[in-house]
Design a protein around this motif. Structure first.
Motif, PDB file in Angstrom:
ATOM      1  N   CYS A 169     -79.728  32.480  34.357  1.00 26.07           N
ATOM      2  CA  CYS A 169     -80.699  31.646  33.651  1.00 26.07           C
ATOM      3  C   CYS A 169     -79.989  30.817  32.581  1.00 26.07           C
ATOM      4  N   GLU A 171     -80.126  26.979  30.253  1.00 26.33           N
ATOM      5  CA  GLU A 171     -80.921  25.833  29.805  1.00 26.33           C
ATOM      6  C   GLU A 171     -80.116  24.540  29.781  1.00 26.33           C
ATOM      7  N   THR A 175     -78.469  22.434  36.633  1.00 23.69           N
ATOM      8  CA  THR A 175     -78.996  23.712  37.099  1.00 23.69           C
ATOM      9  C   THR A 175     -79.803  23.515  38.378  1.00 23.69           C
ATOM     10  N   LEU A 178     -85.644  26.962  39.788  1.00 18.41           N
ATOM     11  CA  LEU A 178     -85.978  28.314  40.222  1.00 18.41           C
ATOM     12  C   LEU A 178     -86.649  28.351  41.595  1.00 18.41           C
ATOM     13  N   ILE A 203     -80.239  39.208  37.884  1.00 13.89           N
ATOM     14  CA  ILE A 203     -80.793  38.243  36.940  1.00 13.89           C
ATOM     15  C   ILE A 203     -79.973  38.341  35.664  1.00 13.89           C
ATOM     16  N   ILE A 205     -79.374  36.961  31.829  1.00 11.46           N
ATOM     17  CA  ILE A 205     -80.088  36.271  30.751  1.00 11.46           C
ATOM     18  C   ILE A 205     -79.303  36.397  29.449  1.00 11.46           C
ATOM     19  N   THR A 227     -79.475  28.587  36.973  1.00 16.13           N
ATOM     20  CA  THR A 227     -80.879  28.406  37.335  1.00 16.13           C
ATOM     21  C   THR A 227     -81.701  27.930  36.146  1.00 16.13           C
ATOM     22  N   LEU A 229     -85.382  27.303  34.382  1.00 17.12           N
ATOM     23  CA  LEU A 229     -86.681  27.993  34.423  1.00 17.12           C
ATOM     24  C   LEU A 229     -87.839  27.069  34.057  1.00 17.12           C
ATOM     25  N   ALA A 239     -87.867  35.628  29.179  1.00 13.04           N
ATOM     26  CA  ALA A 239     -87.257  35.119  30.405  1.00 13.04           C
ATOM     27  C   ALA A 239     -87.248  36.130  31.546  1.00 13.04           C
ATOM     28  N   VAL A 243     -88.969  35.592  35.264  1.00  8.57           N
ATOM     29  CA  VAL A 243     -88.219  35.542  36.530  1.00  8.57           C
ATOM     30  C   VAL A 243     -88.667  36.652  37.473  1.00  8.57           C
TER      31      VAL A 243
END
Length: 253
Positions: A169, A171, A175, A178, A203, A205, A227, A229, A239, A243
């Motif tokens: 994940c 930002e 990317t 999702l 996953i 984060i 990825t 979101l 987060a 997910v």
């Protein structure tokens, strides 16, 4: 109905023997009596039981019926969570368990404000495992998700990269949306099911400050999918639940 998790060795014929904390919880915290019903899971089978007897160290229940566990998602979700501030990790573990996670692995990244203290790590891991167990009981899970001790970022990446799909994940720019990653996860699920196994989905984060560009580049080098979101930046404590909920919707419901 009270739920207990036991080792398969506790199942003896048509009886289940509760010992240790389970027996104490049944007798003294819940004040169960003969005839009261409980549910017991041994990580493979769910049992509907009726309490039969108690003594100073054990509590015995009679099995009324047994059925395969059907409350687990069709994938093994492993959450690699950078250490957040305060008690946020407690909430993250609790909600991730409710959303179907199988394992939680805390790690330290460059932007973590909190750092693991070796002298306190064993105690904190034990407490986090208790949080996972209580959440599993509350939401009707068939297994107790595992919470591991804190690892380094490099160790987290190395372990995550072994999964069938790695959702990193991020930002930043460049990317993959999702929904596209969920399509890849769906294909991985189908391929795994054909081979008679359960796919692993990792996953990853970051903490409150996210990941540095260097960490994101290292993740790409390990085969992780950077990825996005959506149009809004989620808090670190939000987060994972987001997910996991998307995975459940796409692959289980």
């Amino acid at each position: 109905m009270p739920r207990f998790f036991v080792d398969p060795s506790a199942v003896r014929g048509d009886r289940i023997i509760l010992t240790g904390d389970n027996a104490h919880h049944a007798a003294y915290s819940l004040r169960l009596a003969p005839g009261d019903r409980i549910k017991v899971c041994d990580q493979r089978t769910a049992y509907l039981c009726e309490m039969v007897s108690f003594d100073s160290e054990t509590a015995t229940a009679r099995i009324i019926s047994a059925s395969p566990i059907d409350t687990e998602p069709p994938f093994n979700a492993r959450l690699y969570q950078a250490l957040p501030k305060g008690d946020k990790l407690d909430t993250i573990i609790q909600k991730a368990v409710e959303c179907g996670v199988a394992e939680v692995i805390p790690f330290e990244s460059s932007r973590c404000i909190v750092r693991a203290k070796p002298e306190a790590e064993s105690r904190k891991t034990e407490r986090r495992c208790r949080i996972a167990e209580e959440a599993a009981k509350q939401c009707g899970r068939g297994i107790i998700p595992v919470v591991q001790p804190t690892v380094s970022y490099a160790e987290a990446l190395r372990a995550a990269s072994m999964a069938d799909v790695v959702i990193f994940c991020y930002e930043g720019d460049q990317t993959t949306p999702l929904p596209t990653v969920l399509q890849q996860a769906s294909a991985a699920l189908e391929a795994a099911e054909k081979n008679g196994r359960t796919p692993d989905i990792a996953i990853v984060i970051g903490s409150e400050g996210g990941f540095s560009p260097e960490e994101a580049a290292a993740a790409q080098d390990c085969g992780c999918i950077l990825t996005g979101l959506g149009k809004r930046i989620l808090r670190t404590e939000t987060a994972s639940g987001f997910v996991l909920s998307c995975l459940v919707y796409a692959l289980e419901l």
